[in-house]
Enzyme design. Structure first.
Site, PDB file in Angstrom:
ATOM      1  N   LYS A 226       0.845  -1.203   0.000  1.00 28.85           N
ATOM      2  CA  LYS A 226       0.000   0.000   0.000  1.00 28.85           C
ATOM      3  C   LYS A 226       0.877   1.248   0.000  1.00 28.85           C
ATOM      4  O   LYS A 226       0.606   2.204  -0.725  1.00 28.85           O
ATOM      5  CB  LYS A 226      -0.936  -0.002   1.223  1.00 28.85           C
ATOM      6  CG  LYS A 226      -2.092  -0.970   1.071  1.00 28.85           C
ATOM      7  CD  LYS A 226      -2.844  -1.219   2.376  1.00 28.85           C
ATOM      8  CE  LYS A 226      -3.901  -2.300   2.160  1.00 28.85           C
ATOM      9  NZ  LYS A 226      -4.522  -2.760   3.399  1.00 28.85           N
TER      10      LYS A 226
ATOM     11  N   GLN B 117      -4.809  -1.270   9.616  1.00 26.82           N
ATOM     12  CA  GLN B 117      -4.737  -2.605   9.037  1.00 26.82           C
ATOM     13  C   GLN B 117      -5.346  -3.635   9.995  1.00 26.82           C
ATOM     14  O   GLN B 117      -4.954  -3.720  11.157  1.00 26.82           O
ATOM     15  CB  GLN B 117      -3.255  -2.943   8.743  1.00 26.82           C
ATOM     16  CG  GLN B 117      -3.042  -4.266   8.038  1.00 26.82           C
ATOM     17  CD  GLN B 117      -3.578  -4.271   6.612  1.00 26.82           C
ATOM     18  OE1 GLN B 117      -3.421  -3.306   5.872  1.00 26.82           O
ATOM     19  NE2 GLN B 117      -4.226  -5.362   6.228  1.00 26.82           N
TER      20      GLN B 117
ATOM     21  N   ASP C 264     -11.475   2.918   4.206  1.00 29.26           N
ATOM     22  CA  ASP C 264     -11.942   1.530   4.173  1.00 29.26           C
ATOM     23  C   ASP C 264     -13.465   1.452   4.310  1.00 29.26           C
ATOM     24  O   ASP C 264     -14.035   0.363   4.228  1.00 29.26           O
ATOM     25  CB  ASP C 264     -11.300   0.753   5.341  1.00 29.26           C
ATOM     26  CG  ASP C 264     -10.388  -0.356   4.851  1.00 29.26           C
ATOM     27  OD1 ASP C 264     -10.380  -0.632   3.644  1.00 29.26           O
ATOM     28  OD2 ASP C 264      -9.680  -0.937   5.687  1.00 29.26           O
TER      29      ASP C 264
END
Ligand code: NAP
Length: 297
Positions: free
Chosen positions: A54, A98, A121
Site C-alpha cells: 500500500k 490494518q 476503508d
C-alpha cells in the site's frame, strides 16, 4: 463460447493511471500532496506485506504515504490517541488501520474513532450507515472494486439476480448493499445457509467472499453466470514447492465451462483492491480540501 477471464490487473492499471492524474491535479490546486496514513499494529506477516504494498502504491500514485508501525502490545489508549492525532492532521486525507488487530485491542472501538471523511476503508459506523441509507460515502475497497468491474463490463445491473457468499463487515455486507443500490435482486449466503448450491443456481452474478478454497463447485453455477471470486486462500505447499499456491473460493477449472465470465485468483478481484484504496484516498482528499470530486473516479 469460452468464458471471459476478467483481468483485474488491467482494470487496476487503468484506475491507477486515473488516480495518478487526479493526484497531480490535486497537488496543483491544493498546494500539497494528498496523504494516506496506514497504521499497522504487530508483526502479522501477511499484514506487513499488505502495508508495504500500500505504501509503495501510494508513493507511485504521487501521493504522500505515512506509515505507523506499532508494537504488538500497544495499549488501546495509545492506538486511539494516534488515530485521533491523524484525524486532526491536515496533511492526512485517508486513514487505514490494518486489520486484524491483536486480540487485546477492541477493533470496533478503534475503527469508530476514525474520522468518517478520512475512513478510506468505509468501515466506520457512520460510513456503513451512509451506505445503507443510499448516501454518497466512502465504501470498502474490495466490494467497491467488484461493483466497478461489473459496471465496466455490463453497464446496467438492474434486475439481475446476485448472490453474495459471505457477510463480513469489510466485504460481504457492503458488497450486498452496493449490488442492491445497482438494482440487483440480492441474496446473502453464509455458513448457515441451508442449500448453497440451490441458492447459487439462480444467480446471474456470484460474488464469493468466504475464504474457503474451492468451496463453490462448477455445477452449482447457473449457465452464463458472471463470477467474481474474492477469496484469497493459500494451499499447503506441494512437494517441491516453497509455498503453497494462492487459490480462490470457486473451483475455477470446473466453473469455466459453466460461466460467461470469471475473475482468476490471483490476478482478479485481489489485484484491484489497492487501486480502489488509492481512488478512495483521492476522493477523500478532494472532499477534505473543499474541492469538487475528481472527474472519472
Ligand atoms: P470473514 O470475515 O472470515 O468472513 C467469511 C464469511 O464467509 C462469513 O460471513 C462466513 O459465514 C462465510 N462462510 C464461511 N464458510 C462458509 C461456507 N462453508 N458456506 C458459506 N459461507 C461461508 O472473511 P472476509 O474478510 O470477508 O474475507 C473473505 C475472503 O475474501 C478471504 O479469502 C479473504 O482473504 C478475501 N478478501 C479478499 C480481499 C481482496 O482484496 N480480494 C479483501 C478482503 C478479503 P458466517 O458469517 O456465518 O460465519
Amino acid at each position: 463460447m469460452p468464458a471471459q477471464l476478467i483481468d483485474g490487473k488491467a482494470f487496476a492499471a487503468r484506475l491507477r493511471e486515473q488516480v495518478g492524474e487526479a493526484a497531480r491535479a490535486f497537488e496543483e490546486k491544493a498546494g500539497r500532496k494528498a496523504g494516506l496514513a496506514v497504521v499497522l499494529v504487530g508483526e502479522d506477516p501477511a499484514s506487513q506485506v499488505y502495508v508495504r504494498s500500500k505504501g509503495k502504491a501510494t508513493l507511485a500514485a504521487g501521493m504522500a504515504s505515512f506509515e505507523y508501525r506499532l508494537p504488538a502490545d500497544t495499549p488501546q489508549d495509545e492506538l486511539v490517541a494516534l488515530v485521533r492525532a491523524l484525524n486532526e492532521d491536515e496533511t492526512v486525507d485517508g486513514i487505514l488501520v490494518q486489520l486484524p488487530l491483536p486480540r487485546h485491542l477492541d477493533e470496533k472501538a478503534v475503527i469508530a474513532q476514525i474520522a468518517p471523511d478520512k475512513d478510506v476503508d468505509g468501515i466506520t459506523p457512520t460510513n456503513a450507515g451512509r451506505l445503507v441509507l443510499g448516501m454518497d460515502t466512502l465504501v470498502s475497497c474490495t466490494p467497491l472494486g467488484c461493483v466497478m468491474i461489473l459496471k465496466d463490463m455490463l453497464g446496467d445491473l438492474s434486475g439481475m439476480d446476485a448472490v453474495v457468499v459471505g457477510r463480513s463487515i469489510l466485504f460481504g455486507k457492503p458488497m450486498a448493499q452496493l449490488l442492491l443500490a445497482e438494482n440487483c435482486t440480492v441474496t446473502m449466503a453464509h455458513s448457515r445457509t441451508r442449500d448453497l448450491p440451490e441458492v447459487l443456481r439462480r444467480a446471474d452474478i456470484v460474488v464469493a467472499a468466504v475464504g474457503v478454497p474451492f468451496l463453490i463447485k462448477g455445477d452449482w453455477l447457473k449457465p452464463g453466470a458472471i463470477v467474481l471470486d474474492g477469496g484469497i486462500n493459500r494451499l499447503d505447499a506441494e512437494p517441491g514447492e516453497e509455498r503453497g499456491r494462492i487459490v480462490g473460493d470457486v473451483a475455477f477449472d470446473e466453473a469455466l465451462p459453466h460461466v460467461r465470465a470469471i475473475t482468476p485468483v490471483p490476478g482478479g478481484v485481489g489485484a484491484t483492491t489497492i487501486a480502489v484504496l488509492l481512488r478512495n484516498a483521492m476522493v477523500a482528499a478532494h472532499r477534505n480540501a473543499g474541492l469538487p470530486a475528481p472527474e472519472g473516479l
